[in-house]
Motif scaffolding. Structure first.
Motif, PDB file in Angstrom:
ATOM      1  N   PHE A  16      13.431  41.606 -24.630  1.00  0.00           N
ATOM      2  CA  PHE A  16      14.286  42.781 -24.667  1.00  0.00           C
ATOM      3  C   PHE A  16      15.691  42.408 -24.226  1.00  0.00           C
ATOM      4  CE2 PHE A  16      11.653  42.839 -20.851  1.00  0.00           C
ATOM      5  CZ  PHE A  16      12.604  42.766 -19.847  1.00  0.00           C
ATOM      6  N   PHE A  17      16.631  43.276 -24.541  1.00  0.00           N
ATOM      7  CA  PHE A  17      18.040  43.114 -24.198  1.00  0.00           C
ATOM      8  C   PHE A  17      18.489  44.485 -23.720  1.00  0.00           C
ATOM      9  CE2 PHE A  17      22.598  42.712 -25.186  1.00  0.00           C
ATOM     10  CZ  PHE A  17      22.865  41.392 -24.857  1.00  0.00           C
ATOM     11  N   ILE A  18      18.700  44.630 -22.426  1.00  0.00           N
ATOM     12  CA  ILE A  18      18.979  45.944 -21.851  1.00  0.00           C
ATOM     13  C   ILE A  18      20.435  46.045 -21.429  1.00  0.00           C
ATOM     14  CG2 ILE A  18      18.389  47.573 -20.027  1.00  0.00           C
ATOM     15  CD1 ILE A  18      15.605  46.362 -20.016  1.00  0.00           C
ATOM     16  N   LEU A  19      21.066  47.133 -21.804  1.00  0.00           N
ATOM     17  CA  LEU A  19      22.450  47.424 -21.443  1.00  0.00           C
ATOM     18  C   LEU A  19      22.446  48.594 -20.471  1.00  0.00           C
ATOM     19  CD1 LEU A  19      23.853  47.467 -25.087  1.00  0.00           C
ATOM     20  CD2 LEU A  19      23.546  45.504 -23.575  1.00  0.00           C
ATOM     21  N   PHE A  20      23.214  48.478 -19.415  1.00  0.00           N
ATOM     22  CA  PHE A  20      23.314  49.573 -18.459  1.00  0.00           C
ATOM     23  C   PHE A  20      24.638  50.279 -18.678  1.00  0.00           C
ATOM     24  CE2 PHE A  20      20.100  46.864 -16.721  1.00  0.00           C
ATOM     25  CZ  PHE A  20      19.135  47.782 -16.346  1.00  0.00           C
ATOM     26  N   SER A  21      24.527  51.376 -19.399  1.00  0.00           N
ATOM     27  CA  SER A  21      25.667  52.190 -19.776  1.00  0.00           C
ATOM     28  C   SER A  21      25.771  53.353 -18.789  1.00  0.00           C
ATOM     29  CB  SER A  21      25.444  52.674 -21.214  1.00  0.00           C
ATOM     30  OG  SER A  21      26.481  53.468 -21.659  1.00  0.00           O
ATOM     31  N   ALA A  78      24.100  48.805 -29.079  1.00  0.00           N
ATOM     32  CA  ALA A  78      22.642  48.683 -28.977  1.00  0.00           C
ATOM     33  C   ALA A  78      21.986  48.995 -30.317  1.00  0.00           C
ATOM     34  CB  ALA A  78      22.106  49.606 -27.884  1.00  0.00           C
ATOM     35  N   ALA A  79      22.455  50.039 -30.981  1.00  0.00           N
ATOM     36  CA  ALA A  79      21.906  50.388 -32.299  1.00  0.00           C
ATOM     37  C   ALA A  79      22.195  49.276 -33.307  1.00  0.00           C
ATOM     38  CB  ALA A  79      22.492  51.712 -32.780  1.00  0.00           C
ATOM     39  N   ARG A  80      23.410  48.735 -33.260  1.00  0.00           N
ATOM     40  CA  ARG A  80      23.778  47.634 -34.160  1.00  0.00           C
ATOM     41  C   ARG A  80      22.900  46.416 -33.900  1.00  0.00           C
ATOM     42  NH1 ARG A  80      26.349  42.989 -33.568  1.00  0.00           N
ATOM     43  NH2 ARG A  80      27.549  42.104 -35.261  1.00  0.00           N
ATOM     44  N   GLY A 111      14.464  40.595 -29.464  1.00  0.00           N
ATOM     45  CA  GLY A 111      14.453  41.445 -28.284  1.00  0.00           C
ATOM     46  C   GLY A 111      14.924  42.853 -28.560  1.00  0.00           C
ATOM     47  N   GLN A 112      14.021  43.791 -28.411  1.00  0.00           N
ATOM     48  CA  GLN A 112      14.363  45.205 -28.536  1.00  0.00           C
ATOM     49  C   GLN A 112      15.551  45.508 -27.635  1.00  0.00           C
ATOM     50  OE1 GLN A 112      12.705  47.749 -30.289  1.00  0.00           O
ATOM     51  NE2 GLN A 112      14.206  49.216 -29.556  1.00  0.00           N
ATOM     52  N   THR A 113      16.528  46.222 -28.153  1.00  0.00           N
ATOM     53  CA  THR A 113      17.734  46.528 -27.388  1.00  0.00           C
ATOM     54  C   THR A 113      17.706  47.983 -26.934  1.00  0.00           C
ATOM     55  OG1 THR A 113      18.925  44.948 -28.758  1.00  0.00           O
ATOM     56  CG2 THR A 113      20.255  46.432 -27.416  1.00  0.00           C
ATOM     57  N   LEU A 114      18.042  48.194 -25.678  1.00  0.00           N
ATOM     58  CA  LEU A 114      18.068  49.536 -25.109  1.00  0.00           C
ATOM     59  C   LEU A 114      19.326  49.691 -24.282  1.00  0.00           C
ATOM     60  CD1 LEU A 114      16.513  52.213 -24.483  1.00  0.00           C
ATOM     61  CD2 LEU A 114      15.632  51.036 -22.466  1.00  0.00           C
ATOM     62  N   SER A 115      20.040  50.770 -24.510  1.00  0.00           N
ATOM     63  CA  SER A 115      21.188  51.103 -23.686  1.00  0.00           C
ATOM     64  C   SER A 115      20.783  52.262 -22.783  1.00  0.00           C
ATOM     65  CB  SER A 115      22.383  51.503 -24.556  1.00  0.00           C
ATOM     66  OG  SER A 115      23.510  51.772 -23.764  1.00  0.00           O
ATOM     67  N   VAL A 116      20.738  52.008 -21.491  1.00  0.00           N
ATOM     68  CA  VAL A 116      20.328  53.014 -20.520  1.00  0.00           C
ATOM     69  C   VAL A 116      21.570  53.754 -20.048  1.00  0.00           C
ATOM     70  CG1 VAL A 116      19.241  53.414 -18.284  1.00  0.00           C
ATOM     71  CG2 VAL A 116      18.407  51.580 -19.770  1.00  0.00           C
ATOM     72  N   ASN A 117      21.602  55.052 -20.286  1.00  0.00           N
ATOM     73  CA  ASN A 117      22.726  55.878 -19.845  1.00  0.00           C
ATOM     74  C   ASN A 117      22.484  56.305 -18.414  1.00  0.00           C
ATOM     75  OD1 ASN A 117      22.889  57.375 -23.101  1.00  0.00           O
ATOM     76  ND2 ASN A 117      24.042  55.666 -22.321  1.00  0.00           N
TER      77      ASN A 117
END
Length: 106
Positions: free
Chosen positions: A22-27, A52-54, A66-72
């Protein structure tokens, strides 16, 4: 704005050949809701959500892994509140990240 945007692009580029789970972004919620007086901050967080969608499209096309998720991440009242959410998940309701990682236990 530039550090979040450039940092994300550089990190993704550096990891493009890595086999990630996975690839997680903390937005921040500011990306979708705005934040008075912080247009650049809100724009940078909105960019992370779009990125993340791109990146998930690139995963689908086998150009990344890796599934990408942007956590708001919401605004917390103080650091202690944020820390409690991280180390004592039983104190909070399930979050997208805990559901995504399968770590939420009622």
């Amino acid at each position: 704005m530039a550090p979040k945007v450039k940092g994300l692009i550089n990190l993704d580029e550096a990891a493009k050949d890595a086999r990630l789970d996975f690839f997680i972004l903390f937005s921040s919620l500011a990306g979708g809701m705005g934040n008075p007086g912080q247009a650049g901050y809100a724009a940078a967080n909105a960019f992370m959500d779009v990125y993340a969608a791109r990146r998930n499209r690139l995963v689908r096309d086998n150009k990344r892994s890796g599934q990408t998720l942007s956590v708001n991440w919401p605004l917390s009242i103080n650091r202690k509140t944020t820390w409690q959410c991280l180390v004592k998940p039983e104190m909070v309701h399930p979050t997208p990240i805990s559901l995504f990682l399968g770590t939420y236990k009622p």
